[in-house]
Design a protein around this motif. Structure first.
Motif, PDB file in Angstrom:
ATOM      1  N   MET A 141       0.886  -1.175   0.000  1.00 37.09           N
ATOM      2  CA  MET A 141       0.000   0.000   0.000  1.00 37.09           C
ATOM      3  C   MET A 141       0.915   1.212   0.000  1.00 37.09           C
ATOM      4  O   MET A 141       1.663   1.431   0.958  1.00 37.09           O
ATOM      5  CB  MET A 141      -0.867  -0.022   1.258  1.00 37.09           C
ATOM      6  CG  MET A 141      -1.836   1.118   1.384  1.00 37.09           C
ATOM      7  SD  MET A 141      -3.408   0.839   0.581  1.00 37.09           S
ATOM      8  CE  MET A 141      -4.130  -0.348   1.702  1.00 37.09           C
ATOM      9  N   ILE A 156      -8.762   6.246  13.878  1.00 39.07           N
ATOM     10  CA  ILE A 156      -8.871   5.033  13.065  1.00 39.07           C
ATOM     11  C   ILE A 156      -8.253   3.900  13.874  1.00 39.07           C
ATOM     12  O   ILE A 156      -7.216   4.085  14.517  1.00 39.07           O
ATOM     13  CB  ILE A 156      -8.179   5.208  11.704  1.00 39.07           C
ATOM     14  CG1 ILE A 156      -8.918   6.273  10.892  1.00 39.07           C
ATOM     15  CG2 ILE A 156      -8.142   3.887  10.951  1.00 39.07           C
ATOM     16  CD1 ILE A 156      -8.318   6.539   9.529  1.00 39.07           C
ATOM     17  N   HIS A 200       0.851   7.297   5.514  1.00 38.85           N
ATOM     18  CA  HIS A 200       1.186   5.954   5.984  1.00 38.85           C
ATOM     19  C   HIS A 200       1.066   4.983   4.822  1.00 38.85           C
ATOM     20  O   HIS A 200       0.417   5.295   3.815  1.00 38.85           O
ATOM     21  CB  HIS A 200       0.259   5.552   7.141  1.00 38.85           C
ATOM     22  CG  HIS A 200      -1.180   5.620   6.769  1.00 38.85           C
ATOM     23  ND1 HIS A 200      -1.884   6.808   6.753  1.00 38.85           N
ATOM     24  CD2 HIS A 200      -2.045   4.667   6.352  1.00 38.85           C
ATOM     25  CE1 HIS A 200      -3.117   6.565   6.360  1.00 38.85           C
ATOM     26  NE2 HIS A 200      -3.246   5.266   6.100  1.00 38.85           N
ATOM     27  N   ARG A 217      -1.963 -11.538   4.579  1.00 42.11           N
ATOM     28  CA  ARG A 217      -2.203 -10.643   5.708  1.00 42.11           C
ATOM     29  C   ARG A 217      -3.562  -9.999   5.486  1.00 42.11           C
ATOM     30  O   ARG A 217      -3.867  -9.570   4.363  1.00 42.11           O
ATOM     31  CB  ARG A 217      -1.138  -9.554   5.780  1.00 42.11           C
ATOM     32  CG  ARG A 217      -1.472  -8.440   6.769  1.00 42.11           C
ATOM     33  CD  ARG A 217      -0.355  -7.407   6.859  1.00 42.11           C
ATOM     34  NE  ARG A 217      -0.641  -6.416   7.873  1.00 42.11           N
ATOM     35  CZ  ARG A 217      -1.106  -5.181   7.629  1.00 42.11           C
ATOM     36  NH1 ARG A 217      -1.320  -4.772   6.382  1.00 42.11           N
ATOM     37  NH2 ARG A 217      -1.340  -4.347   8.611  1.00 42.11           N
ATOM     38  N   ASN A 219      -6.012  -6.965   6.977  1.00 37.46           N
ATOM     39  CA  ASN A 219      -6.035  -5.771   7.818  1.00 37.46           C
ATOM     40  C   ASN A 219      -7.446  -5.212   7.840  1.00 37.46           C
ATOM     41  O   ASN A 219      -8.076  -5.070   6.799  1.00 37.46           O
ATOM     42  CB  ASN A 219      -5.049  -4.734   7.244  1.00 37.46           C
ATOM     43  CG  ASN A 219      -5.210  -3.374   7.879  1.00 37.46           C
ATOM     44  OD1 ASN A 219      -5.783  -2.460   7.287  1.00 37.46           O
ATOM     45  ND2 ASN A 219      -4.719  -3.213   9.094  1.00 37.46           N
TER      46      ASN A 219
HETATM   47  C1  MD6 Z   1      -2.801  -1.599   6.341  1.00 33.84           C
HETATM   48  N1  MD6 Z   1      -3.694   0.534   6.643  1.00 33.84           N
HETATM   49  O1  MD6 Z   1      -2.374  -1.627   7.491  1.00 33.84           O
HETATM   50  C2  MD6 Z   1      -3.201  -0.321   5.687  1.00 33.84           C
HETATM   51  N2  MD6 Z   1      -5.172   3.693   7.244  1.00 33.84           N
HETATM   52  O2  MD6 Z   1      -2.884  -2.606   5.655  1.00 33.84           O
HETATM   53  C3  MD6 Z   1      -4.120   1.778   6.395  1.00 33.84           C
HETATM   54  O3  MD6 Z   1      -4.085   2.278   5.300  1.00 33.84           O
HETATM   55  C4  MD6 Z   1      -4.593   2.546   7.504  1.00 33.84           C
HETATM   56  O4  MD6 Z   1      -3.855   0.970   9.120  1.00 33.84           O
HETATM   57  C5  MD6 Z   1      -5.595   4.452   8.217  1.00 33.84           C
HETATM   58  C6  MD6 Z   1      -5.474   4.099   9.520  1.00 33.84           C
HETATM   59  C7  MD6 Z   1      -4.903   2.908   9.833  1.00 33.84           C
HETATM   60  C8  MD6 Z   1      -4.432   2.105   8.818  1.00 33.84           C
END
Ligand code: MD6
Ligand code: FE
Length: 226
Positions: A141, A156, A200, A217, A219
């Protein structure tokens, strides 16, 4: 500072709060925390619920407005689900693939997300969207900000399952240096407040086999979107 039971406490962080026995909060930003293993005690009950959500709304690869197919496959549950296509990023009430509402967010998901948020000092978190990402080896990502939600005052909550990944936690410009945080099965990241709009991303997933989830994985990110 130590309690009589020898549990170490970070004074500013837990000043008004009993320490949790489910994981320890690692601070990665002013209002950002990694709760190691926080989800583990919930998973026997949570994984069957996740299976049912995925039956109703299977993973699919989506196309970005720029025309690229994302390497991560996505789906959602909750009142709102996140989608992307050639016309942009948005939250919708229906799954565009079926025309039906997204599957409801299981109560247990909401309770876990709220417990994690409260541990990171975000009380009264009411998620209405749970975005589910699936990474296979090589999937990644790229650095992004989450800004499709209506109100940035909610945090979040992000739960990692299966193979480990390296999470990049950056600054407020894409070019800012980012922290590399390894995330493992059962870890939860909570961030919000002053950190809510940090860039991120996730580095390409390394091949492997997870004993419970196999070569992937998953998420889950809980948000207040609407
Ligand atoms: C991931 N996470 O961990 C991608 N966005 O696969 C994110 O894009 C994300 O983990 C906002 C807040 C927390 C996150
Ligand atoms: Fe994100």
């Amino acid at each position: 500072m130590m309690r009589s039971d020898d549990t170490p406490i970070t004074p500013d962080l837990f000043a008004d709060q009993a320490p949790t026995t489910l994981g320890q909060a690692e601070r990665i930003g002013q209002q950002s925390f990694v709760l190691r293993g926080f989800a583990l005690p919930w998973l026997d009950r949570l994984l069957p619920e996740l299976e049912a959500v995925l039956q109703a709304a299977p993973f699919r690869q989506m196309v970005t407005p720029g025309g690229f197919t994302m390497s991560v496959a996505l789906t959602s549950c909750g009142a709102l689900g996140w989608t992307t296509d050639r016309s942009g990023y948005r939250y919708t009430r229906e799954d565009p693939q079926t025309g039906r509402p997204w599957p409801a967010m299981p109560t247990l998901f909401r309770e876990l997300a709220q417990a994690a948020a409260a541990t990171a000092q975000f009380e009264h978190f009411e998620p209405d969207a749970c975005l589910i990402n699936r990474y296979v080896p090589g999937a990644r990502m790229s650095l992004h900000q989450d800004k499709d939600e209506r109100d940035f005052s909610a945090p979040i909550v992000s739960m990692s399952l299966g193979l480990p990944a390296v999470f990049q936690f950056g600054g407020f410009e894409r070019s800012d240096k980012s922290l590399r945080v390894p995330l493992f099965h059962g870890d939860i990241v909570v961030w919000g407040g002053v950190d809510r709009l940090r860039y991120h991303g996730v580095l390409p997933l390394k091949p492997g086999q997870h004993p419970r989830l196999g070569a992937q994985r998953i998420n889950l990110t809980f948000r207040t979107a609407g």
